[in-house]
Write a protein that holds these residues in place. Structure first.
Motif, short mmCIF file in Angstrom:
data_model
loop_
_atom_site.label_atom_id
_atom_site.label_comp_id
_atom_site.label_asym_id
_atom_site.label_seq_id
_atom_site.Cartn_x
_atom_site.Cartn_y
_atom_site.Cartn_z
N THR A 48 11.33 -43.48 46.92
CA THR A 48 12.12 -43.79 48.11
C THR A 48 12.07 -42.64 49.11
OG1 THR A 48 13.60 -45.20 46.81
CG2 THR A 48 14.40 -44.44 48.95
N ILE A 49 12.19 -41.41 48.59
CA ILE A 49 12.11 -40.24 49.46
C ILE A 49 10.70 -40.08 50.02
CG2 ILE A 49 12.29 -37.72 49.52
CD1 ILE A 49 14.44 -37.96 47.34
N GLY A 50 9.69 -40.24 49.15
CA GLY A 50 8.30 -40.09 49.58
C GLY A 50 7.86 -41.12 50.59
N ASN A 51 8.43 -42.32 50.50
CA ASN A 51 8.07 -43.40 51.43
C ASN A 51 8.86 -43.33 52.73
OD1 ASN A 51 6.20 -44.49 49.64
ND2 ASN A 51 7.72 -45.82 48.65
N GLY A 52 9.71 -42.32 52.87
CA GLY A 52 10.47 -42.15 54.11
C GLY A 52 11.56 -43.17 54.31
N GLN A 53 12.13 -43.68 53.21
CA GLN A 53 13.17 -44.70 53.29
C GLN A 53 14.57 -44.13 53.20
OE1 GLN A 53 12.01 -47.24 50.06
NE2 GLN A 53 10.30 -48.17 51.17
N VAL A 54 14.69 -42.81 53.17
CA VAL A 54 16.00 -42.15 53.14
C VAL A 54 16.43 -41.84 54.57
CG1 VAL A 54 17.29 -40.15 52.33
CG2 VAL A 54 15.54 -41.18 50.87
N PRO A 55 17.66 -42.14 54.95
CA PRO A 55 18.11 -41.88 56.33
C PRO A 55 17.99 -40.40 56.69
CG PRO A 55 19.67 -43.28 55.16
CD PRO A 55 18.70 -42.82 54.15
N VAL A 56 17.59 -40.14 57.92
CA VAL A 56 17.41 -38.78 58.41
C VAL A 56 18.53 -38.44 59.38
CG1 VAL A 56 15.85 -37.21 59.65
CG2 VAL A 56 14.90 -39.00 58.18
N ASP A 57 19.11 -37.27 59.21
CA ASP A 57 20.17 -36.81 60.11
C ASP A 57 19.56 -36.50 61.48
OD1 ASP A 57 21.81 -34.24 61.25
OD2 ASP A 57 23.13 -35.66 60.22
N GLU A 58 20.07 -37.13 62.53
CA GLU A 58 19.48 -37.00 63.86
C GLU A 58 19.62 -35.59 64.43
OE1 GLU A 58 21.07 -39.97 66.40
OE2 GLU A 58 20.21 -41.66 65.28
N SER A 59 20.70 -34.91 64.12
CA SER A 59 20.93 -33.58 64.70
C SER A 59 20.05 -32.50 64.04
CB SER A 59 22.40 -33.20 64.55
OG SER A 59 22.77 -33.20 63.17
N SER A 60 19.91 -32.56 62.72
CA SER A 60 19.16 -31.52 62.00
C SER A 60 17.75 -31.94 61.62
CB SER A 60 19.92 -31.09 60.75
OG SER A 60 20.01 -32.17 59.83
N GLY A 61 17.51 -33.26 61.56
CA GLY A 61 16.21 -33.75 61.13
C GLY A 61 16.00 -33.66 59.62
N LEU A 62 17.08 -33.42 58.87
CA LEU A 62 17.01 -33.29 57.41
C LEU A 62 17.53 -34.54 56.74
CD1 LEU A 62 18.39 -29.62 57.11
CD2 LEU A 62 16.00 -30.35 57.27
N ILE A 63 17.19 -34.68 55.45
CA ILE A 63 17.69 -35.80 54.65
C ILE A 63 18.67 -35.25 53.61
CG2 ILE A 63 15.54 -37.09 54.95
CD1 ILE A 63 14.86 -36.40 52.03
N SER A 64 19.48 -36.13 53.06
CA SER A 64 20.42 -35.77 52.00
C SER A 64 20.00 -36.45 50.71
CB SER A 64 21.85 -36.19 52.37
OG SER A 64 22.28 -35.52 53.54
N PHE A 65 19.88 -35.67 49.65
CA PHE A 65 19.52 -36.23 48.36
C PHE A 65 20.69 -37.03 47.79
CE2 PHE A 65 16.58 -32.48 48.20
CZ PHE A 65 15.40 -33.23 48.22
N PRO A 66 20.41 -38.10 47.05
CA PRO A 66 21.50 -38.80 46.34
C PRO A 66 22.18 -37.86 45.35
CG PRO A 66 19.47 -40.11 46.35
CD PRO A 66 19.11 -38.75 46.87
N ASN A 67 23.46 -38.08 45.10
CA ASN A 67 24.24 -37.19 44.23
C ASN A 67 23.69 -37.17 42.80
OD1 ASN A 67 26.02 -36.46 46.28
ND2 ASN A 67 27.34 -38.24 45.91
N ASN A 68 23.13 -38.28 42.35
CA ASN A 68 22.62 -38.34 40.98
C ASN A 68 21.11 -38.05 40.90
OD1 ASN A 68 21.78 -40.65 42.30
ND2 ASN A 68 22.03 -42.00 40.53
N PHE A 69 20.55 -37.49 41.98
CA PHE A 69 19.10 -37.23 41.99
C PHE A 69 18.75 -36.01 41.16
CE2 PHE A 69 15.34 -35.24 44.05
CZ PHE A 69 14.43 -36.25 43.81
N CYS A 70 19.55 -34.96 41.26
CA CYS A 70 19.27 -33.73 40.52
C CYS A 70 20.54 -32.88 40.47
CB CYS A 70 18.13 -32.94 41.17
SG CYS A 70 18.46 -32.44 42.88
N ASN A 71 20.46 -31.77 39.76
CA ASN A 71 21.58 -30.82 39.72
C ASN A 71 21.39 -29.78 40.83
OD1 ASN A 71 22.68 -32.04 37.40
ND2 ASN A 71 21.32 -30.87 36.07
N PHE A 72 22.43 -29.54 41.60
CA PHE A 72 22.34 -28.63 42.72
C PHE A 72 22.93 -27.26 42.35
CE2 PHE A 72 22.42 -32.87 44.49
CZ PHE A 72 21.39 -32.84 45.42
#
Length: 325
Positions: free
Chosen positions: A193-217
């Motif tokens: 999903t991340i690789g296919n660009g299907q994760v919403p992008v923050d318009e101000s920073s141009g960054l994406i947010s990982f899902p909470n259950n994706f990994c340990n931060f």
């Protein structure tokens, strides 16, 4: 295999995300062609990928690609018609190029011009069969001091050869299917999903947010090291324990910093291994003193002073010039 048997050539893209079995697939194709006493050439864009296929070499080494592809408009491979490599390429039934997304588009175009010349055939790649292993979600060509537009322009999708491509797909993640692990399945789907660009992008920073259950931060390098190499003082001599964990970093500087911190945790004597640097042309020795050569830190090569302790993990480099092994 039908395309190989027909002998009409063609350019095929094998679109396969990690874990779908593309290395196994290519190994079977190579073995089948060679079992019929035909020639199958395997190259890869990186040295690590080249070790995964039988008889594989890096593309720059095997095809004699120019090192300054970014500055040459129409490059060609440095292969003469009377050389042994020219005879191999002319007689080959298939040429497989793994991790081709890391290569500059002009590398593929150089192979196209060279094969046309070697085979005396004006068709695409001189009528040769080309199989490219592709996952555009992974590393693209690295262009020093470039912009995003430069990266896209150097990508294979920007090449004029793209119109000849026939795409094949592998979609089932075999690692997950064989393990029957539901958590691994979820992680694989999130990664795509991340690789296919299907994760919403923050318009101000141009960054994406990982899902909470994706990994340990984690919030710091020390916390990351403590989580990955927990109790390293008591476990650093256990090879199996070490082989199950690693820290990846985007920059060599971060790798060096992490290695330094982790090695300091090991209670052993530090050993220094210094390289022997010299100038091939003795007349240039005064222009390039040994002290200057020792100060160079070339990406992909060990430092001048390699400092290791017992328990340090070492990657053995593949010999670039295999013909002199």
């Amino acid at each position: 295999m039908k395309a190989i048997d027909d002998g009409n050539g063609g350019l095929y893209f094998l679109d396969a995300p990690g874990g779908t079995g593309k290395t196994f697939f290519m190994s079977v194709v190579l073995a089948t062609v060679r079992a019929r006493f035909n020639i199958a050439v395997a190259v890869a864009s990186s040295g690590i990928a080249a070790t995964l296929l039988e008889g594989c070499r890096t593309a720059h080494s095997a095809l004699k690609l120019p090192l300054n592809l970014q500055t040459i408009e129409e490059p060609t491979c440095n292969i003469t018609k009377n050389s042994a490599m020219a005879k191999v390429l002319s007689a080959s039934k298939i040429i497989i190029w793994d991790e081709c997304t890391m290569a500059h588009k002009r590398a593929l175009e150089a192979l196209n011009r060279t094969l046309k010349d070697l085979r005396n055939d004006s068709r695409c790649f001189g009528g040769a069969m080309i199989l490219l292993s592709v996952d555009f979600r992974q590393t693209l060509p690295v262009i020093p001091r470039s912009t995003a537009a430069d990266e896209i322009n150097a990508c294979l999708k920007s090449s004029n050869l793209r119109r000849y491509v026939k795409k094949l797909r592998l979609t089932t993640n075999m690692r997950v299917a064989l393990l029957n692990d539901t958590s691994a399945q979820d992680f694989s789907e999130q990664l795509l999903t991340i690789g296919n660009g299907q994760v919403p992008v923050d318009e101000s920073s141009g960054l994406i947010s990982f899902p909470n259950n994706f990994c340990n931060f984690v919030s710091s390098k020390d916390e990351l090291i403590n989580n990955v190499f927990k109790d390293i003082i008591s476990n650093y001599k256990h090879n199996e324990w070490l082989s199950e964990r690693a820290i990846l970093a985007a920059k060599n500087k971060d790798v060096d910093d992490l290695n330094y911190i982790i090695q300091n945790k090991i209670i052993e004597t530090m050993h220094s291994f210094k390289s022997i640097d010299c100038v091939t042309n003795e007349d240039e020795a005064t222009n390039y003193p040994i002290e200057f050569l020792n100060s160079l830190d070339v990406p992909g090569l060990p430092p001048y002073n390699l400092r290791l302790k017992v328990g340090s993990v070492v990657i053995m480099l593949r010999n670039i010039n295999q013909q002199k092994l």
